[in-house]
Design an enzyme around this catalytic site. Sequence first.
Site, PDB file in Angstrom:
ATOM      1  N   LYS A   1       8.086  10.096  10.220  1.00  0.00           N
ATOM      2  CA  LYS A   1       9.048   9.287   9.461  1.00  0.00           C
ATOM      3  C   LYS A   1      10.467   9.843   9.561  1.00  0.00           C
ATOM      4  O   LYS A   1      11.427   9.086   9.584  1.00  0.00           O
ATOM      5  CB  LYS A   1       8.623   9.191   7.989  1.00  0.00           C
ATOM      6  CG  LYS A   1       7.423   8.278   7.798  1.00  0.00           C
ATOM      7  CD  LYS A   1       7.253   7.842   6.355  1.00  0.00           C
ATOM      8  CE  LYS A   1       6.168   6.761   6.271  1.00  0.00           C
ATOM      9  NZ  LYS A   1       5.887   6.324   4.930  1.00  0.00           N
TER      10      LYS A   1
ATOM     11  N   LYS B   1       0.837   2.628  14.672  1.00  0.00           N
ATOM     12  CA  LYS B   1       0.112   2.060  13.543  1.00  0.00           C
ATOM     13  C   LYS B   1       0.796   0.776  13.048  1.00  0.00           C
ATOM     14  O   LYS B   1       2.025   0.715  13.032  1.00  0.00           O
ATOM     15  CB  LYS B   1       0.129   3.134  12.436  1.00  0.00           C
ATOM     16  CG  LYS B   1      -0.639   2.805  11.198  1.00  0.00           C
ATOM     17  CD  LYS B   1      -0.460   3.907  10.163  1.00  0.00           C
ATOM     18  CE  LYS B   1       0.836   3.767   9.410  1.00  0.00           C
ATOM     19  NZ  LYS B   1       0.745   4.010   7.963  1.00  0.00           N
TER      20      LYS B   1
ATOM     21  N   LYS C   1       4.055  -1.591   7.260  1.00  0.00           N
ATOM     22  CA  LYS C   1       4.867  -2.579   6.541  1.00  0.00           C
ATOM     23  C   LYS C   1       6.355  -2.349   6.760  1.00  0.00           C
ATOM     24  O   LYS C   1       7.147  -3.260   6.555  1.00  0.00           O
ATOM     25  CB  LYS C   1       4.506  -2.618   5.048  1.00  0.00           C
ATOM     26  CG  LYS C   1       4.599  -1.303   4.319  1.00  0.00           C
ATOM     27  CD  LYS C   1       4.296  -1.511   2.850  1.00  0.00           C
ATOM     28  CE  LYS C   1       3.032  -0.842   2.385  1.00  0.00           C
ATOM     29  NZ  LYS C   1       3.079   0.629   2.341  1.00  0.00           N
TER      30      LYS C   1
HETATM   31  N1  AQP Z   1      -2.333   0.358   9.956  1.00  0.00           N
HETATM   32  C1  AQP Z   1      -3.190   0.805   9.041  1.00  0.00           C
HETATM   33  N2  AQP Z   1      -4.516   0.822   9.296  1.00  0.00           N
HETATM   34  C2  AQP Z   1      -5.404   1.258   8.358  1.00  0.00           C
HETATM   35  N3  AQP Z   1      -5.030   1.702   7.140  1.00  0.00           N
HETATM   36  C3  AQP Z   1      -3.725   1.698   6.852  1.00  0.00           C
HETATM   37  N4  AQP Z   1      -3.039   2.061   5.761  1.00  0.00           N
HETATM   38  C4  AQP Z   1      -1.720   1.863   5.961  1.00  0.00           C
HETATM   39  N5  AQP Z   1      -1.507   1.361   7.195  1.00  0.00           N
HETATM   40  C5  AQP Z   1      -2.731   1.257   7.768  1.00  0.00           C
HETATM   41  C6  AQP Z   1      -3.657   2.585   4.561  1.00  0.00           C
HETATM   42  O1  AQP Z   1      -3.170   1.849   3.458  1.00  0.00           O
HETATM   43  C7  AQP Z   1      -3.091   2.725   2.338  1.00  0.00           C
HETATM   44  C8  AQP Z   1      -1.750   2.616   1.709  1.00  0.00           C
HETATM   45  O2  AQP Z   1      -0.763   3.093   2.613  1.00  0.00           O
HETATM   46  P1  AQP Z   1       0.694   3.339   2.040  1.00  0.00           P
HETATM   47  O3  AQP Z   1       1.287   2.051   1.707  1.00  0.00           O
HETATM   48  O4  AQP Z   1       0.653   4.286   0.930  1.00  0.00           O
HETATM   49  O5  AQP Z   1       1.498   4.055   3.152  1.00  0.00           O
HETATM   50  P2  AQP Z   1       1.389   4.158   4.669  1.00  0.00           P
HETATM   51  O6  AQP Z   1       0.096   4.752   5.056  1.00  0.00           O
HETATM   52  O7  AQP Z   1       2.624   4.889   5.123  1.00  0.00           O
HETATM   53  O8  AQP Z   1       1.423   2.616   5.108  1.00  0.00           O
HETATM   54  P3  AQP Z   1       2.559   1.829   5.819  1.00  0.00           P
HETATM   55  O9  AQP Z   1       2.186   0.388   5.830  1.00  0.00           O
HETATM   56  O10 AQP Z   1       2.850   2.441   7.162  1.00  0.00           O
HETATM   57  O11 AQP Z   1       3.778   2.017   4.845  1.00  0.00           O
HETATM   58  P4  AQP Z   1       5.238   2.445   5.170  1.00  0.00           P
HETATM   59  O12 AQP Z   1       5.660   1.572   6.310  1.00  0.00           O
HETATM   60  O13 AQP Z   1       6.022   2.189   3.910  1.00  0.00           O
HETATM   61  O14 AQP Z   1       5.205   3.892   5.527  1.00  0.00           O
HETATM   62  C9  AQP Z   1      -3.415   4.130   2.827  1.00  0.00           C
HETATM   63  O15 AQP Z   1      -4.771   4.413   2.520  1.00  0.00           O
HETATM   64  C10 AQP Z   1      -3.212   4.022   4.299  1.00  0.00           C
HETATM   65  O16 AQP Z   1      -4.013   4.949   5.001  1.00  0.00           O
END
Ligand code: AQP
Length: 337
Positions: free
Chosen positions: A114, A197, A200
Amino acid sequence: MTHAPRIFSGIQPSGGLTLGNYLGALKRFAEKQGQVETVFCLVDLHAITVWQDPERLRQQTREAAAAFLASGIDPAQSVLFVQSHVPAHTELGWMLSCVARVGWMNRMTQFKDKAGKNAEAVSLGLYAYPALMAADILAYKATHVPVGEDQKQHVELTRDIAAKFNHDYGVDFFPLPEPVIEGAATRVMSLRDGSKKMSKSDPSDASRINLTDDADTIAQKIRKARTDADPLPGSMAGLKDRPEARNLVNIHAALTGETPDAVCARFEGQGFGAFKPALAEVAVGVLSPITARMNALMADPAEIDRILLAGAERAHAIAAPIVADAREIMGMIRGAR
Ligand code: AQP
């Protein structure tokens, strides 16, 4: 000491939730509900580790709550609340940041991803994020943490922090929580790049399926998803060097509950011209009812707030005594509360 089983997990309202969040988290949370005590949190204090527009953050937090409810989380069975409503998280977060070691934080790959080349300019909160996440989990003495693959390292760090706390103070106080990573979609990849990955916060909306996308948008994004020209093999072994194809098969399998090998066997010899419309149909079939329920819930934000405040009271009732005990163990004298 054996600790009573309790599940904790959270999602950041840092944008609209995606198919990755649904398959990697929400769907699995709903499956756990009823089997064991479940505590789910909208981690808004994590979301602000990167800039969030205040009005959008409020909207995204309610929308994420609607996504939990629409995915089957029942606030009567699970504790569903907003992190910033329960002060135990920040308090224990600070206490555990005095237990965690800087060297441990330096190894966190999500921070490196990040922060990128900008590590000096990102917020201190982004760096300290895993200590707050440890507090989120340990404030409930959670024993199991269902997460996607990307969060495994943070749950392992939580175990290290819990073990060091127990060792340093000569207690058996915190459980060592287990990451629970299971199913065909523990790491849903971007539709535009099979090495990244689905996220969002990816600048490309075409890279992800949002839980608020309508049927046409979902079908269009799947149609445009990056793939290759080869037909599908009879099993996953044949997709070893085809990450985009592997991703679409895994998504299909996770949506239908089949194994990825069974999906391959069914589509063996067919190209993506045939596979993509079938995947779109399955995705729309699963996601459309969820989107409709989310939209209905979002029409009454006061009701969402009421559910979240009731959840926060239940969360506070569990976490406050645990954090009070942790304060006592660390040597703080009792104050008025
Ligand atoms: N692509 C993914 N595949 C499977 N699991 C996923 N998770 C997130 N993306 C995927 C799982 O969703 C839960 C919540 O994640 P989060 O919102 O706390 O943060 P993150 O993992 O950083 O997800 P994002 O979508 O990538 O958010 P941003 O873009 O804000 O950093 C977790 O259990 C995660 O593993």
